[in-house]
Design an enzyme around this catalytic site. Structure first.
Site, PDB file in Angstrom:
ATOM      1  N   LYS A 149       0.765  -1.183   0.570  1.00 24.35           N
ATOM      2  CA  LYS A 149      -0.323   0.102   0.563  1.00 24.35           C
ATOM      3  C   LYS A 149       1.438   1.037   0.366  1.00 24.35           C
ATOM      4  O   LYS A 149       1.922   1.820   0.529  1.00 24.35           O
ATOM      5  CB  LYS A 149      -0.727  -0.016   1.262  1.00 24.35           C
ATOM      6  CG  LYS A 149      -2.232  -1.241   0.792  1.00 24.35           C
ATOM      7  CD  LYS A 149      -3.852  -0.322   2.006  1.00 24.35           C
ATOM      8  CE  LYS A 149      -4.445  -1.775   1.509  1.00 24.35           C
ATOM      9  NZ  LYS A 149      -5.004  -1.269   1.044  1.00 24.35           N
ATOM     10  N   LYS A 256     -13.717  -8.209  -4.848  1.00 27.78           N
ATOM     11  CA  LYS A 256     -13.802  -7.573  -3.028  1.00 27.78           C
ATOM     12  C   LYS A 256     -15.637  -8.174  -2.964  1.00 27.78           C
ATOM     13  O   LYS A 256     -16.774  -6.852  -2.665  1.00 27.78           O
ATOM     14  CB  LYS A 256     -14.280  -6.835  -2.219  1.00 27.78           C
ATOM     15  CG  LYS A 256     -12.006  -6.262  -2.646  1.00 27.78           C
ATOM     16  CD  LYS A 256     -12.470  -4.754  -1.121  1.00 27.78           C
ATOM     17  CE  LYS A 256     -10.909  -4.919  -1.350  1.00 27.78           C
ATOM     18  NZ  LYS A 256      -9.986  -4.539  -2.022  1.00 27.78           N
TER      19      LYS A 256
END
Length: 349
Positions: A149, A256
């Site tokens: 990230k 997701k």
């Protein structure tokens, strides 16, 4: 059939940083179905500030679902378009209730024969030294795909971190993915050009979702493959989904289930993506092992050979014991390990 729900708060082992802030806890809810002597369970998890169904009346909607469970799965799914996490929880719960084992939602080589799914090792944002520690640990644990990230600390420091990996490992040895969580601004293309020099696999959501024209223009000229993630949230209906992919034409999309309408919602995205030769992979949305188990079993059946984002089960201090095990950069369902004793019944109390 009777239905109840139970809220549960997951506690992170250590604060986990993203460009949207630092996570210390995650709220989740479980829908529990009972019919005669059988039980079924499904997880409804939201990410605060990100999920489209992060709304004040969320629990009211769960109460309504439990009171109207007699309507059946198809009818309920059709009325819950704007509550994708509840759609996902219901899909799980009905599959769980119908199964001989409430935790075997899909019978395949993953759930019955310990076949594994390659996954990426997730590196959370934080101080430079902490990110270095995480990277080293993932490499020692046998991961051949690492997702980092970025967007929270200084960009030059993040580049230095990535360069330090590339100095030791070529792209054939370690696949590197980065996730900006929409952190880049007007300088997005400049940053993409710099990142592309590091033999990265892809970057997730370089700019904030909703900027279709800018994202389309980036995808058209990017030197680094772009994967849409947050961009898919809140896009309802096959027509709207196709319009988005046809307009932006990304290189990849990331699915997701909790954020895009469960298995059904994901399968719609996959069908459209494949029509336009857009790649895809699946990740969890920080669910407990109950939701992660469902996603993993379903994902294995899709037979996508890319590393998936399913390595989040070890993030919490109070997750549930399960047969899920991460080893050598893959997740498996170990038959010699057991689910927490009387797990579903304990959540009914």
């Amino acid at each position: 059939m009777e239905a109840t729900y139970k809220k549960y708060t997951l506690d992170f082992k250590r604060p986990s940083g993203t460009s949207r802030g630092v996570l210390t806890q995650k709220e989740t809810w479980f829908i529990i179905l009972k019919q005669n002597d059988k039980l079924g369970i499904g997880e409804c998890g939201i990410l605060r500030g990100l999920s489209i169904d992060d709304v004040p009346n969320y629990e009211d909607k769960l109460k309504w679902v439990c009171a109207n469970i007699h309507l059946g799965l198809d009818t309920l799914l059709n009325t819950l378009t704007e509550f994708p996490s509840i759609q996902f929880g219901l899909e799980q719960a009905f599959l769980s209730l119908a199964s001989e084992n409430p935790f075997t939602l899909f019978k395949n080589d993953f759930s019955t024969s310990e076949a594994s799914i390659p996954i990426n090792g997730l590196i959370w944002m934080g101080e430079e030294s902490f990110m270095h520690q995480q990277i080293q640990k993932k490499l020692e644990e046998g991961f051949s795909c690492i997702k980092m990230k970025i967007g929270a600390i200084d960009f030059d420091k993040e580049i230095a971190l990535l360069k330090s990996i590339r100095a030791k490992y070529k792209k054939e040895e370690i696949e590197l993915r980065v996730d900006a969580n929409g952190a880049f601004k007007e300088d997005a293309l400049v940053k993409l050009k710099i990142l592309s020099q590091l033999d990265l696999h892809s970057i997730e959501q370089p700019i904030k979702q909703g900027n279709y024209t800018q994202m389309k223009n980036l995808c058209a000229v990017t030197p680094l493959p772009i994967a849409l993630d947050e961009e898919l949230i809140g896009v309802f209906g096959v027509t709207k989904k196709e319009e988005l992919l046809q307009t932006i034409q990304p290189q990849y999309i990331i699915l997701k289930p909790s954020l895009v309408g469960g298995f059904k919602g994901c399968e719609e995205w996959i069908s459209i993506a494949e029509k336009y030769n857009i790649g895809w992979w699946v990740t969890s949305a920080l669910e407990s092992n109950i939701g992660l188990n469902a996603i993993a079993q379903w994902t294995y059946g899709l037979q996508n050979k890319m590393p998936q984002g399913l390595g989040t089960g070890g993030l919490y201090t109070n997750n549930f014991n399960s047969p899920l095990e991460v080893s050598n950069g893959a997740i498996s369902y170990r038959k010699n390990l057991n689910w927490q004793e009387n797990l579903i019944k304990s959540l009914c109390i």
